[in-house]
Design an enzyme around this catalytic site. Sequence first.
Site, PDB file in Angstrom:
ATOM      1  N   LYS A 153       3.373   4.223  -1.396  1.00 36.84           N
ATOM      2  CA  LYS A 153       3.285   5.349  -2.148  1.00 36.84           C
ATOM      3  C   LYS A 153       4.566   5.734  -2.031  1.00 36.84           C
ATOM      4  CE  LYS A 153      -1.037   4.903  -1.356  1.00 36.84           C
ATOM      5  NZ  LYS A 153      -2.511   4.783  -0.790  1.00 36.84           N
ATOM      6  N   HIS A 201      -9.425  11.269   1.601  1.00 43.13           N
ATOM      7  CA  HIS A 201      -8.603  10.105   1.561  1.00 43.13           C
ATOM      8  C   HIS A 201      -7.503  10.228   2.383  1.00 43.13           C
ATOM      9  CE1 HIS A 201      -6.459   7.121  -0.174  1.00 43.13           C
ATOM     10  NE2 HIS A 201      -7.475   6.668  -0.444  1.00 43.13           N
ATOM     11  N   LYS A 261      -4.439  10.475   5.384  1.00 39.40           N
ATOM     12  CA  LYS A 261      -4.343   9.354   6.339  1.00 39.40           C
ATOM     13  C   LYS A 261      -3.635  10.387   7.015  1.00 39.40           C
ATOM     14  CE  LYS A 261      -4.547   6.460   2.039  1.00 39.40           C
ATOM     15  NZ  LYS A 261      -5.866   6.105   2.993  1.00 39.40           N
ATOM     16  N   ASP A 316      17.140  10.573  -7.405  1.00 42.89           N
ATOM     17  CA  ASP A 316      18.483  10.658  -7.598  1.00 42.89           C
ATOM     18  C   ASP A 316      18.936  10.874  -6.180  1.00 42.89           C
ATOM     19  OD1 ASP A 316      18.385  11.033 -10.320  1.00 42.89           O
ATOM     20  OD2 ASP A 316      18.469  13.024 -10.265  1.00 42.89           O
ATOM     21  N   HIS A 364       1.214  -1.375   0.358  1.00 40.13           N
ATOM     22  CA  HIS A 364       0.146  -0.049   0.012  1.00 40.13           C
ATOM     23  C   HIS A 364       0.682   1.124  -0.116  1.00 40.13           C
ATOM     24  CE1 HIS A 364      -2.871   2.278   2.512  1.00 40.13           C
ATOM     25  NE2 HIS A 364      -4.058   1.672   1.378  1.00 40.13           N
ATOM     26  N   ASP A 396      -1.184  18.338  19.343  1.00 41.74           N
ATOM     27  CA  ASP A 396      -0.683  18.721  20.011  1.00 41.74           C
ATOM     28  C   ASP A 396      -0.225  19.928  19.730  1.00 41.74           C
ATOM     29  OD1 ASP A 396      -2.018  18.113  22.314  1.00 41.74           O
ATOM     30  OD2 ASP A 396       0.321  17.564  23.331  1.00 41.74           O
TER      31      ASP A 396
END
Length: 472
Positions: free
Chosen positions: A215, A390, A392, A220, A213, A397
Amino acid sequence: MNLLSYLPSGIIILNIIFIILLIFFERKDPTATWAWLLILTLIPVLGFILYLFIGLTPKKRNHFLRKQRENDLKELNFGGETGIMDVDNLDFDDLEKSVIRIGLRCEKPSVVGYNKLDIYTNGRDKFADLFKDIDNAEKFIHASYYIIQDDNLGDEFIHRLAQKAAEGVEVRLLYDKMGCRNLSRYSIHKLEDAGGEAVPFAPFVLDINYRNHRKNVVIDGQIGYLGGINVGNEYLGLSSRFGHWRDTHLRIRGESVDSMQYRFLLDWNFASGKDIKRGEYYFPKKEFEGHSPVQIVSSGPDSKETEIKFFFLKMIYEAEKTIFIQTPYFIPDQSILEALQLASRSGVDVRIMIPGHSDHPFVYGANNSFVGQLLEAGARCYSYSRGFLHSKTISVDSRILSVGTTNMDVRSFKLNFEINAFIYDSEIARGYDEIFLKDIEHSREITTEKYKNRGWTMKVRESISRLLSPIL
C-alpha cells in the site's frame, strides 16, 4: 481391455514423476516442499491443480528472475535516492547502525532519509488526510493498493482520483488483480475516461499467490503513505463482521518519499510494460525537513534475499529489553520463531498481539499453534478483542519501530511483494510502545494455563493448520 482400467495406475505414475520434479525445483525450501508432498500424496489430482495455481512453478520462477534483471537495469535510469548511505560517522547508536547496515548491504541497498512522520491507528484519520492531500495535488498522484473495494470508500477514492486527473494532474493507479477482484470495471473506466491510468498487477493468469501486497501512495514527490490500511468500508470500522478495525499506517514527508516513489515506478513499469524514467519531476527537492530517520525496505519473490525478514531477525537478535509485535497472521518460519524464543529465554520482554478472530480459514489455528511455542519460552501473548487487529508492526527496545505491509508469516516473507518503513527515532518508538500497551487493555492475555486447557477441536485445527503453514 478398457483404457479406463489404466487410469488409476497412470495417475499414480504421473504423480510420482511430478513429485520428483517438485523435489528438484523446490530444493531451496524444504518446508514448502514437504507441505506440497503431503498434499500431492493425499490428493494427487487436486494437489497437482493446486500447485499450478499457487505454487512457484519453473515458469513463474523464470518470470521473476526476468523482473529482477529488469529492475537491475532500470536502476541505471532512476539513479540513486536521496538519503544517507554512510552511517558510521553519524549520530546513530550501535543498535541502529547494526540494523541500518542490513539494508545498505542487501541486494537492493536502502538508504536512510530524514522525515516528518504521522502515525495513524485507524482508517478514518488516514483517509481524512489522504483525501486532503489528493485534493491538493498539483503534479502527480501515484497509488498502489492491494485491496480497493467496490463500496462507498472505494467509490470516493476513485472519484477523487478522477477529479484530479480531469484537472490535468497525472494519476496512476496500480491495483492487485486478486485483491481488487471486487472492483468494478465501471470504476476503472471512470478514472481512465477522466485521463488517469489504471493497471492491474497480475503476473500470472488464475494465480492466487505472488500478490502485490504493498500500500504505497506518493503525491507530488513530497508526501507518501505506507502501511496496512487498504481502501474499503471495513477499514473504517463499518463492517458488521469485523467491527472496530485496528491498523497502523504512516504519512511520510521528506527524503524517504523518494524511496517510495522509486519502488512505485519499478512496480508500475513491470505491470504496465512501460518505462517511466527518473527525473527531477518525479523526484523533486523536498519541501519538508524532518528529523526522523527512516529506511524504506521492499522485498518479494523477485528478490534473491528476504530483505524485510532479515531486518526483523536483526532487530530481534539485537534486542536487550523489549520486543513488541502486532500482526494479524503469526505464522513465522523457523528462523523467526527460534529468534523470538531465544530472546524470551534470554530475559527480553517479548510480547505478541494477534487478532481475537481471523479473516481467513486455518489462520486462527496456525496463529494459536505458534503462540503456544512462544508461551513455553516465556513470552507474553495477547488476543485483541475490541475488533479486528490488522496492524503490522515490530518495536525493539523503544528505539526502532517498523511499520508496513509485511505480516509475520511465510507468505509475506517469500510470496508477496511487500514494503516496510524502519524508523530510527526513539521518541516515535516510545510513543508507539504506549499505543501497544494501551491496546493490551482491549485484549485478552493468552496464558499458559488457558492454552493448555483449549478444546480438542482447537488442537486438531492447530495441527492441520500447522502442517499447511508453509503454504498458507
